[in-house]
Design a protein around this motif. Structure first.
Motif, mmCIF file in Angstrom:
data_model
loop_
_atom_site.group_PDB
_atom_site.id
_atom_site.type_symbol
_atom_site.label_atom_id
_atom_site.label_comp_id
_atom_site.label_asym_id
_atom_site.label_seq_id
_atom_site.Cartn_x
_atom_site.Cartn_y
_atom_site.Cartn_z
ATOM 1 N N HIS A 47 28.225 -1.659 40.458
ATOM 2 C CA HIS A 47 27.174 -2.449 39.803
ATOM 3 C C HIS A 47 26.015 -1.588 39.303
ATOM 4 N N VAL A 48 26.322 -0.338 38.957
ATOM 5 C CA VAL A 48 25.319 0.532 38.342
ATOM 6 C C VAL A 48 25.301 0.276 36.841
ATOM 7 N N LEU A 49 26.483 0.095 36.275
ATOM 8 C CA LEU A 49 26.630 -0.221 34.852
ATOM 9 C C LEU A 49 27.192 -1.629 34.719
ATOM 10 N N PRO A 50 26.833 -2.329 33.644
ATOM 11 C CA PRO A 50 27.414 -3.662 33.433
ATOM 12 C C PRO A 50 28.874 -3.543 33.032
ATOM 13 N N ASP A 51 29.642 -4.537 33.390
ATOM 14 C CA ASP A 51 31.050 -4.567 33.014
ATOM 15 C C ASP A 51 31.171 -4.743 31.509
ATOM 16 N N ASP A 52 32.267 -4.259 30.948
ATOM 17 C CA ASP A 52 32.514 -4.410 29.521
ATOM 18 C C ASP A 52 32.820 -5.865 29.201
ATOM 19 N N ASP A 53 32.445 -6.276 28.012
ATOM 20 C CA ASP A 53 32.805 -7.614 27.552
ATOM 21 C C ASP A 53 34.316 -7.699 27.404
ATOM 22 N N ILE A 54 34.846 -8.850 27.710
ATOM 23 C CA ILE A 54 36.281 -9.068 27.538
ATOM 24 C C ILE A 54 36.530 -9.401 26.069
ATOM 25 N N VAL A 55 37.448 -8.666 25.482
ATOM 26 C CA VAL A 55 37.785 -8.866 24.071
ATOM 27 C C VAL A 55 39.030 -9.726 24.003
ATOM 28 N N GLU A 56 38.933 -10.807 23.265
ATOM 29 C CA GLU A 56 40.090 -11.678 23.112
ATOM 30 C C GLU A 56 41.094 -11.011 22.183
ATOM 31 N N SER A 57 42.316 -10.938 22.634
ATOM 32 C CA SER A 57 43.378 -10.313 21.856
ATOM 33 C C SER A 57 43.993 -11.363 20.933
ATOM 34 N N ASN A 58 43.581 -11.311 19.668
ATOM 35 C CA ASN A 58 44.144 -12.231 18.678
ATOM 36 C C ASN A 58 44.413 -11.447 17.392
ATOM 37 N N ASP A 59 44.918 -12.111 16.390
ATOM 38 C CA ASP A 59 45.261 -11.418 15.140
ATOM 39 C C ASP A 59 44.045 -10.730 14.522
ATOM 40 N N GLU A 60 42.897 -11.366 14.570
ATOM 41 C CA GLU A 60 41.693 -10.778 13.991
ATOM 42 C C GLU A 60 41.359 -9.449 14.697
ATOM 43 N N TYR A 61 41.485 -9.421 16.003
ATOM 44 C CA TYR A 61 41.218 -8.201 16.758
ATOM 45 C C TYR A 61 42.178 -7.086 16.346
ATOM 46 N N TRP A 62 43.468 -7.382 16.302
ATOM 47 C CA TRP A 62 44.474 -6.361 16.008
ATOM 48 C C TRP A 62 44.451 -5.925 14.545
ATOM 49 N N ASN A 63 44.048 -6.797 13.630
ATOM 50 C CA ASN A 63 43.990 -6.446 12.208
ATOM 51 C C ASN A 63 42.964 -5.339 11.916
ATOM 52 N N GLN A 64 41.975 -5.194 12.747
ATOM 53 C CA GLN A 64 40.972 -4.146 12.501
ATOM 54 C C GLN A 64 41.553 -2.745 12.657
ATOM 55 N N PHE A 65 42.712 -2.609 13.298
ATOM 56 C CA PHE A 65 43.335 -1.306 13.500
ATOM 57 C C PHE A 65 44.374 -0.977 12.434
#
Length: 93
Positions: A73-91
């Protein structure tokens, strides 16, 4: 969680507070009479902080140190990224 104490309170309950630092991953700030404070953290937490600072960002060493600091708990946890077509299309090229 972080505790802020006076020097006399810390001194009077030294063992209790050091146990909190080591067993409960607490960070304790001890206020001095000169408007300055010191921090008490566990050796393990300090070692992970030093490893993160020294490691090259993006390296495995940095990722391991960062993960350990998130767990402590020194650093905040990363945001959870929803894995959908929009997410994968950026790559895609």
């Amino acid at each position: 969680m972080t505790l802020v104490l006076t020097q006399s309170d810390f001194r009077a309950n030294l063992k209790e507070y050091l146990d909190k630092v080591n067993n409960e991953e607490e960070t304790i700030y001890i206020a001095g009479s000169n408007q300055r404070a010191v921090a008490v953290i566990s050796q393990e937490k300090m070692e992970w902080l030093e490893r993160a600072i020294k490691a090259k960002e993006g390296s495995l060493e940095y990722a391991l140190a960062r993960d350990q600091l998130i767990q402590r708990h020194v650093l905040p946890d990363d945001d959870i990224v929803e894995s959908n077509d929009e997410y994968w299309n950026q790559f895609k090229a």
